[in-house]
Design an enzyme around this catalytic site. Structure first.
Site, PDB file in Angstrom:
ATOM      1  N   SER A  16       0.823  -1.210   0.000  1.00  0.00           N
ATOM      2  CA  SER A  16       0.000   0.000   0.000  1.00  0.00           C
ATOM      3  C   SER A  16       0.855   1.257   0.000  1.00  0.00           C
ATOM      4  CB  SER A  16      -0.926  -0.002   1.223  1.00  0.00           C
ATOM      5  OG  SER A  16      -1.857  -1.046   1.130  1.00  0.00           O
ATOM      6  N   ALA A  17       1.940   1.253   0.785  1.00  0.00           N
ATOM      7  CA  ALA A  17       2.830   2.414   0.834  1.00  0.00           C
ATOM      8  C   ALA A  17       3.833   2.396  -0.306  1.00  0.00           C
ATOM      9  CB  ALA A  17       3.556   2.463   2.178  1.00  0.00           C
ATOM     10  N   GLU A  36       9.684  -6.379  -4.953  1.00  0.00           N
ATOM     11  CA  GLU A  36       8.574  -7.074  -4.306  1.00  0.00           C
ATOM     12  C   GLU A  36       8.862  -8.575  -4.233  1.00  0.00           C
ATOM     13  OE1 GLU A  36       5.583  -8.611  -2.522  1.00  0.00           O
ATOM     14  OE2 GLU A  36       5.768  -6.428  -2.636  1.00  0.00           O
ATOM     15  N   ALA A  37       8.741  -9.128  -3.027  1.00  0.00           N
ATOM     16  CA  ALA A  37       9.010 -10.553  -2.834  1.00  0.00           C
ATOM     17  C   ALA A  37       7.941 -11.429  -3.463  1.00  0.00           C
ATOM     18  CB  ALA A  37       9.124 -10.860  -1.340  1.00  0.00           C
ATOM     19  N   HIS A 440      -3.586  -5.391  11.966  1.00  0.00           N
ATOM     20  CA  HIS A 440      -3.357  -3.955  11.822  1.00  0.00           C
ATOM     21  C   HIS A 440      -2.066  -3.546  12.536  1.00  0.00           C
ATOM     22  CE1 HIS A 440      -7.928  -3.011  11.116  1.00  0.00           C
ATOM     23  NE2 HIS A 440      -7.358  -3.626  10.086  1.00  0.00           N
TER      24      HIS A 440
END
Length: 503
Positions: A16-17, A36-37, A440
Site C-alpha cells: 500500500s505504501a 517485491e518478494a 493492523h
C-alpha cells in the site's frame, strides 16, 4: 556480490505504501526500482473482493507469532500481503481515515507536520469519493472510495439498532466526524478492488512507472561509511544512488533493519527502538444465526446472480467485506457482515458453513498493550501478549457486551437475529476463545525525536543517511480504525518530503 542494477531510489515492498511512493517518485522523473518478494496482483481473487478467502492462503507472509501466554499459549501467524499491492491486495478494503485527534496526537508527540490539517490535503489528493469533493473529501484522486457494494437487510437492521440505542446516523464517517453508524466505505471501483498498486502503479503511464522486480526478496541493506547504498537480493546488490526506502510493512521493515545490523545493540548502529512498540487492534468476533438468507447459503443460482450483479453494476455478494456496516464510538469500532466463517489463524484457510448466520466484530481501537518484532535465526517472530493488559481486557469485555446488546436487545434486530453462536460475554476465558487479530500492525519503526524513535518526522532513519522507512511501521500510535488509508497517506506525503529534499 555483484552489482547489476542501480537507480536513484530503491523501494523495498510494493504494498500500500511502497507502490504509491515509488510511483509518485517515478512520475516526477526520477529513476526508481521497486522490489517485491511476491508475484503479480493480476489475479481474479485480488480484483474480486470475495477472493480474499483464497489470498490468505496463497499470498500471505504468515509471519510466525511467539506463544501468547495471555491467551493460553496460543500460537498463530500474522497475516501480511506477499504480492504486488502487499496487504492492500489481500485486505478487506475498508476505508477509514481515523480522527483528527489521531494525527494531532502524532504531531504533539514529536512528529511536526503530521497533524490532521497537514495530512488532510494528502487524503483529498489520493481519493475519488463517490459523494464528490468537499471540505473534507477529494473527488479526483486515483483511489476510488465508495460505499460497500453489497447492501444486505442485516446491515440495515444493524444501523437501525444502533440508532435505537442512541447513536447518531453519520452521513460520512470520513468527513467532519467519525462518530456514529453508517454503511462501510471501501476502496473499490465498480465493485473491484482499488488498491494503491492498481490505482497508482498500474494506473500511471508506462514511461512514468518504477521498474518493478517481482519475486525478488531483499535480505539486507548495504551500507558504506554510514550511508545506505543498496539492497542485497539473492546474493546480488541493487545500488541506490540517492536513497533506500523501506516499505516492507510493520513486520518486514524492522526485520530488514535488524538483519542489516540496525537495532538494539546493532553492529552497524545501536538503535534500540527498532522492532519495539508493536501495536495491533484487539478484536472480538460474535456470531448469530440469521432469520433471513445470508451469503452462507448463496447456492449456484445465487452465485450466478452475484456474478451478473458485480459485472453489471459493481454490486452484490461478490463485493462484500467483513465490515459492511459499522458503528464508531469513542473507544470501539463495531461492525457487521452477513456471513459467518471460521479462519485457521496458522494456515490462513477460511471455512464457510452452509447455514445462515452473521458476524459482529468489536474492535478496541486504542489498546495499551505493546509487543515487538525480534529475529530468530534471521527470521522475524512477532511477540505480543494480546490480553496482557488488565484495562484492555476490561474495555474489550465491555465493548463486546455493547455489541451483543445491540443485536439482542434492540427491536430492529429481532426480525433478523436468531440464536447466539458465541456464548454470553462472561469474562477473560471467553475473550481467550473469541479474540483475534485483524492484522493492523503498526509502530515498530516509530517516528519521533526521542531515544526510542527509529525515524524522524521526515521518515529518515536516525543515525544513518540515505535510508527512510515509509509504511505503517512509522505510525506512533494506532489510528481509530483500519490502517490501510493512513498507510497510504503516509506514503503520499512521504513522496513530497523526498522530492523536496532533492531540490
Amino acid at each position: 556480490m555483484r552489482i547489476d542494477q542501480s537507480a536513484d531510489y530503491i523501494v523495498v515492498g510494493a504494498g500500500s505504501a511502497g507502490a504509491l511512493v515509488a510511483t509518485r517518485l517515478a512520475a516526477a522523473g526520477v529513476d526508481v526500482i521497486l522490489i517485491e518478494a511476491g508475484g503479480t496482483d493480476r489475479r481474479p481473487d485480488v480484483a474480486v473482493p470475495a477472493g480474499v478467502a483464497s489470498l490468505f492462503t496463497t499470498a500471505n507472509w504468515k509471519y510466525p507469532c511467539a506463544p501468547d501466554p495471555s491467551r493460553g499459549g496460543a500460537r498463530e501467524t500474522f497475516a501480511s500481503g506477499r504480492i504486488v499491492g502487499g496487504s492492500g491486495s489481500i485486505n478487506a478494503m475498508v476505508y477509514v481515515r481515523g480522527r483528527r485527534s489521531d494525527y494531532d496526537g502524532w504531531a504533539a508527540d514529536g512528529c511536526p507536520g503530521w497533524g490532521f490539517d497537514d495530512v488532510l490535503p494528502h487524503f483529498k489528493a489520493m481519493e475519488s469519493w463517490v459523494g464528490g469533493a468537499d471540505e473534507y473529501r477529494g473527488g479526483a484522486g486515483p483511489i476510488t472510495v465508495s460505499w460497500c457494494g453489497h447492501h444486505h437487510r442485516i446491515d440495515d437492521a444493524f444501523i437501525e439498532a444502533a440508532v435505537e440505542a442512541g447513536h447518531r446516523r453519520n452521513p460520512d464517517p470520513n468527513g467532519r466526524s467519525q462518530l456514529g453508524v453508517a454503511r462501510t466505505q471501501v476502496n473499490q471501483r465498480r465493485g473491484l478492488r482499488a488498491s494503491s498498486a492498481r490505482a497508482y502503479l498500474r494506473g500511471a503511464p508506462s514511461g512514468l512507472r518504477p521498474r518493478l522486480l517481482k519475486r525478488t526478496t531483499a535480505s539486507r541493506i548495504v551500507f558504506d561509511r554510514g550511508r545506505a547504498v543498496g539492497v542485497e537480493c539473492n546474493g546480488r546488490v541493487i545500488r541506490a544512488r540517492r536513497e533506500v526506502i523501506l516499505s516492507a510493512g510493520a513486520i518486514g521493515s524492522p526485520t530488514l533493519l535488524l538483519r542489516s545490523g540496525i537495532g538494539p545493540a546493532g553492529e552497524v548502529l545501536d538503535l534500540p527502538g527498532v522492532g519495539e512498540n508493536l501495536q495491533d487492534h484487539l478484536v472480538t468476533e460474535q456470531s448469530w444465526t440469521s432469520r433471513v438468507p445470508t451469503i452462507n447459503t448463496l447456492g449456484p443460482i445465487g452465485a450466478a446472480k452475484a456474478v451478473g450483479s458485480m459485472i453489471g453494476s459493481g454490486t452484490g455478494p461478490l463485493t462484500t467485506t467483513p465490515f459492511e456496516a459499522q458503528l464508531f464510538t469513542e473507544d470501539y469500532q463495531i461492525a457487521v457482515t452477513p456471513v459467518h466463517y471460521s479462519l485457521d489463524r496458522v494456515t490462513g484457510r477460511a471455512r464457510i458453513r452452509r447455514a445462515d448466520a452473521f458476524t459482529v466484530y468489536t474492535v478496541l481501537m486504542h489498546p495499551a498493550t505493546r509487543g515487538r518484532v525480534r529475529l530468530d535465526r534471521h527470521r522475524p517472530v512477532v511477540e505480543l501478549h494480546r490480553l496482557g493488559d488488565a484495562e484492555d481486557v476490561r474495555k474489550l469485555i465491555e465493548g463486546s457486551a455493547l455489541a451483543r446488546d445491540l443485536v439482542q436487545s434492540q427491536p430492529a434486530m429481532r426480525a433478523v437475529a436468531g440464536a447466539n453462536l458465541s456464548g454470553e460475554v462472561t469474562g477473560r476465558s471467553w475473550l481467550e476463545q473469541n479474540e483475534g487479530s485483524i492484522y493492523h500492525a503498526v509502530g515498530t519503526c516509530r517516528m519521533g525525536g526521542d531515544g526510542l524513535a527509529v525515524v524522524d518526522p521526515e521518515l529518515r532513519v536516525h543515525g544513518v543517511t540515505g535510508l527512510r522507512v515509509v509504511d505503517a511501521s512509522v505510525i506512533p500510535a494506532l489510528p481509530s480504525g483500519n490502517t490501510n488509508a493512513p498507510t497510504m497517506v503516509i506514503a503520499h506525503r512521504a513522496a513530497d518530503l523526498i522530492l523536496r529534499a532533492t531540490v
